[in-house]
Write a protein that holds these residues in place. Structure first.
Motif, short mmCIF file in Angstrom:
data_model
loop_
_atom_site.label_atom_id
_atom_site.label_comp_id
_atom_site.label_asym_id
_atom_site.label_seq_id
_atom_site.Cartn_x
_atom_site.Cartn_y
_atom_site.Cartn_z
N ASN A 1 0.83 -1.20 0.00
CA ASN A 1 0.00 0.00 0.00
C ASN A 1 0.87 1.25 0.00
O ASN A 1 0.76 2.10 0.88
N GLN A 2 1.73 1.36 -1.00
CA GLN A 2 2.65 2.49 -1.04
C GLN A 2 1.94 3.82 -1.24
O GLN A 2 2.48 4.86 -0.89
N ASP A 3 0.74 3.80 -1.82
CA ASP A 3 0.03 5.04 -2.10
C ASP A 3 -0.98 5.41 -1.01
O ASP A 3 -1.62 6.46 -1.09
N ALA B 1 8.92 12.30 -8.11
CA ALA B 1 8.33 11.70 -9.30
C ALA B 1 8.09 10.21 -9.12
O ALA B 1 7.50 9.57 -9.99
N ALA B 2 8.55 9.65 -8.03
CA ALA B 2 8.34 8.25 -7.70
C ALA B 2 7.44 8.17 -6.47
O ALA B 2 6.91 9.18 -6.00
N THR B 3 7.24 6.97 -5.95
CA THR B 3 6.47 6.83 -4.72
C THR B 3 7.28 7.37 -3.55
O THR B 3 8.51 7.52 -3.62
N ILE B 4 6.59 7.67 -2.48
CA ILE B 4 7.25 8.17 -1.28
C ILE B 4 8.25 7.15 -0.76
O ILE B 4 9.37 7.49 -0.36
N GLU B 5 7.88 5.87 -0.81
CA GLU B 5 8.76 4.83 -0.29
C GLU B 5 10.05 4.73 -1.10
O GLU B 5 11.14 4.55 -0.56
N GLU B 6 9.94 4.87 -2.42
CA GLU B 6 11.15 4.85 -3.24
C GLU B 6 12.03 6.06 -2.97
O GLU B 6 13.24 5.94 -2.84
N CYS B 7 11.41 7.23 -2.85
CA CYS B 7 12.20 8.44 -2.58
C CYS B 7 12.90 8.35 -1.23
O CYS B 7 14.06 8.77 -1.11
N GLU B 8 12.23 7.81 -0.23
CA GLU B 8 12.86 7.65 1.08
C GLU B 8 14.02 6.65 1.01
O GLU B 8 15.04 6.82 1.67
#
Length: 575
Positions: free
Chosen positions: A313-315, A526-533
């Motif tokens: 549930n990344q979003d 530009a990516a999901t929050i989890e990827e950016c973190e």
């Protein structure tokens, strides 16, 4: 292909394990005076084999130092007179340990035989060498079916595998028969992909045959870092096939990691079910472990595999929005819109968002009501105004005129400076502690932690997301460099610069081939929050070298601070 690349493409000895034809087995059998704690060894027989060839045999009677019961004497044929002038176990033990040095011990019902040997070592102050042990009983129970053999007794198995020696309850004869049983079992499990010592030791553990049979899926997988996907192919009535991704994982060594799913080391119940349902596994090689982590997140988001729990549930995140209306307020929303409002977060759940907002309410008397207010028509104030928790701009007048300045203070507390919140709430905490109202002080402390954590998190994400491009490198384990191109908070490319290669040249080539990334809303990756973190954590890893930064990767100076309990009431310190 360079030498480094060639070596990287070859599996290591650790990955391959020790091939079974190269393993030296010592098959041992003991005769004893019984099975109780007071029993003693009366005979040791052992056969050393490797690659199907007999290398040597060891046999000796042992004086147990006591009477051999009549029933045991009838069963084994070993009498008191036969062992009277034989050596004691303390004299025999060093010779046997030397004979079996560096080998894998094999016994039929190994717990019994090896247990006696270990106890003898303890009794005579001898260190047990710690040989690996294979139990042919456990192995037979995993391999043979009930319609093949009625039980797993040595005599039954020897007859089944047509052993050259018939077991007769004498140590050397039984050891010779066990050798033939071992070879027969090894031949059977060879068809299941068990071709190394490590596979053999794992095979004897409690793993379902269906799960173990699928271990051959890992045989041709790469040993490089990357992601792997377990899948199930579903056949439709019209003859078409639909592939469902069941589980996505990552590893620095794909083959080694996938193999664990078919062994006893994988203890998660849902993984047992997943492997049973799966019809195959596929791998995607990545240049670096970070790329593998990012690709895993993207695949999970894309396929929503039913057996993945993390990152499904990344979003599903929440944000606190400072609205734009006659008298702005804080509101929890599910998405960031391009509406010019100030957003703060993200938060994993509503409770975390509410706790962080309460810290702001404790510091600023901003309105908390949700009704729409008019800038021209006054309305009745709520109870919070009577408690001095709200300035009551709804009544217009001076409170309404001063409200924009209050909103600006809240905006600064969200984006630039946490000191006002820490100072005001910290002073209140100090008073509560002085009054020994510790539980209430702990509640305020929890709110402040949530507030500072959310503020730092937002700045951490925004600082990376605002940069059109960051090129960074980190030294790899092989002496090369792991190079990553990050654009607007999204991994655009990854590469590995092998030892001896010029990392700057590899970086230039990687930038040229990197994905084109279009920025989204201001301050949002530009990516999901989890990827950016994930990328932000990697950039903060000790040893990362910044090769190029387009933009400003920075935070406001007064964001990364926390309440200090050592500098007095309401003090703050930089962390």
């Amino acid at each position: 292909m360079t030498d480094a690349a060639y070596r990287a493409s070859q599996p290591s000895f650790e990955d391959l394990g020790t091939p079974l034809p190269e393993v030296t087995f010592v098959v041992v059998d003991l005769e004893t005076t019984g099975s109780g704690a007071d029993s003693a060894i009366t005979e040791i027989g052992a056969v050393k084999v490797r690659g199907g060839r007999i290398l040597g045999e060891f046999q000796t009677l042992v004086n147990p130092g006591g009477h051999i019961p009549a029933m045991v004497a009838v069963l084994t044929g070993i009498t008191d007179s036969m062992v009277l002038h034989q050596p004691r176990i303390g004299q025999v033990l060093p010779s046997f340990l030397e004979f079996s040095r560096g080998s894998v011990l094999v016994a039929h019902n190994a717990g019994f035989d090896i247990g006696f040997l270990k106890r003898a070592c303890v009794d005579h102050d001898v260190d047990w060498p710690g040989n690996a042990v294979v139990d042919t009983v456990a192995l037979a129970r995993q391999v043979l079916l009930r319609d093949e053999v009625p039980n797993c007794k040595l005599g039954t198995l020897a007859a089944h595998f047509r052993a050259a020696t018939t077991p007769d309850h004498r140590a050397l004869s039984d050891a010779r028969a066990t050798v033939d049983v071992l070879h027969g079992l090894l031949e059977r499990i060879g068809n299941l992909g068990v071709d190394s010592l490590e596979d053999l030791l794992e095979f004897t553990r409690r793993v379902s045959p269906q799960r173990r049979a699928k271990r051959v899926w890992a045989k041709d997988l790469p040993t490089s870092p990357g992601v792997y996907c377990f899948y199930a192919d579903h056949m439709h009535d019209d003859g078409t096939t639909r592939r469902e991704v069941l589980y996505v994982g990552k590893s620095k060594n794909i083959r080694t990691r996938v193999r664990t799913y078919f062994t006893a080391s994988e203890k998660r119940g849902r993984m047992e079910e997943m492997v049973r349902v799966a019809t195959g596994v596929e791998a995607h090689v990545c240049a670096t472990p970070l790329e593998a982590e990012v690709r895993e997140l993207r695949l999970i988001r894309s396929h929503a595999p039913r057996y993945n729990r993390r990152s499904r549930n990344q979003d599903r995140l929440l944000w606190v929005k400072l609205t734009q209306e006659a008298f702005p307020r804080l509101s929890v929303v599910r998405a960031v819109a391009d509406d010019g409002c100030q957003y703060w977060g993200p938060f994993r759940n509503r409770q975390a968002a509410d706790e962080a907002m309460l810290a702001l309410y404790d510091a600023f008397p901003i309105r908390q009501c949700t009704k729409r207010l008019s800038a021209r028509k006054p309305s009745q104030a709520c109870a919070l105004a009577e408690m001095s928790r709200c300035t009551a701009p709804c009544q217009l007048g001076e409170a309404a005129q001063a409200y924009p300045e209050l909103v600006e203070q809240v905006r600064q507390a969200l984006t630039h400076d946490v000191r006002p919140v820490l100072g005001r709430v910290g002073r209140r905490m100090g008073r509560l502690v002085t009054q020994e109202r510790f539980e209430e002080a702990a509640v305020l402390s929890t709110r402040l932690e949530g507030y500072t954590r959310a503020t730092v998190r937002g700045q951490r994400l925004g600082s990376v997301a605002r940069c059109p491009q960051i090129v960074a490198a980190l030294r790899a384990d092989d002496g090369g460099w792991m190079i990553h191109v990050i654009r607007y908070g999204r991994l655009a490319a990854a590469a590995h610069s092998a030892p001896g290669e010029v990392p700057q040249r590899i970086a230039r080539e990687t930038v040229a081939l990197a994905e084109t990334v279009v920025p989204t809303r201001p301050g949002m990756p530009a990516a999901t929050i989890e990827e950016c973190e994930l990328l932000a954590s990697w950039l903060e890893t000790p040893g990362v070298r910044l090769m190029e930064v387009d933009g400003e990767w920075s935070w406001p100076i007064h964001v990364g601070i926390s309440l200090s309990q050592t500098q007095g009431e309401g003090g703050v310190q930089v962390v």
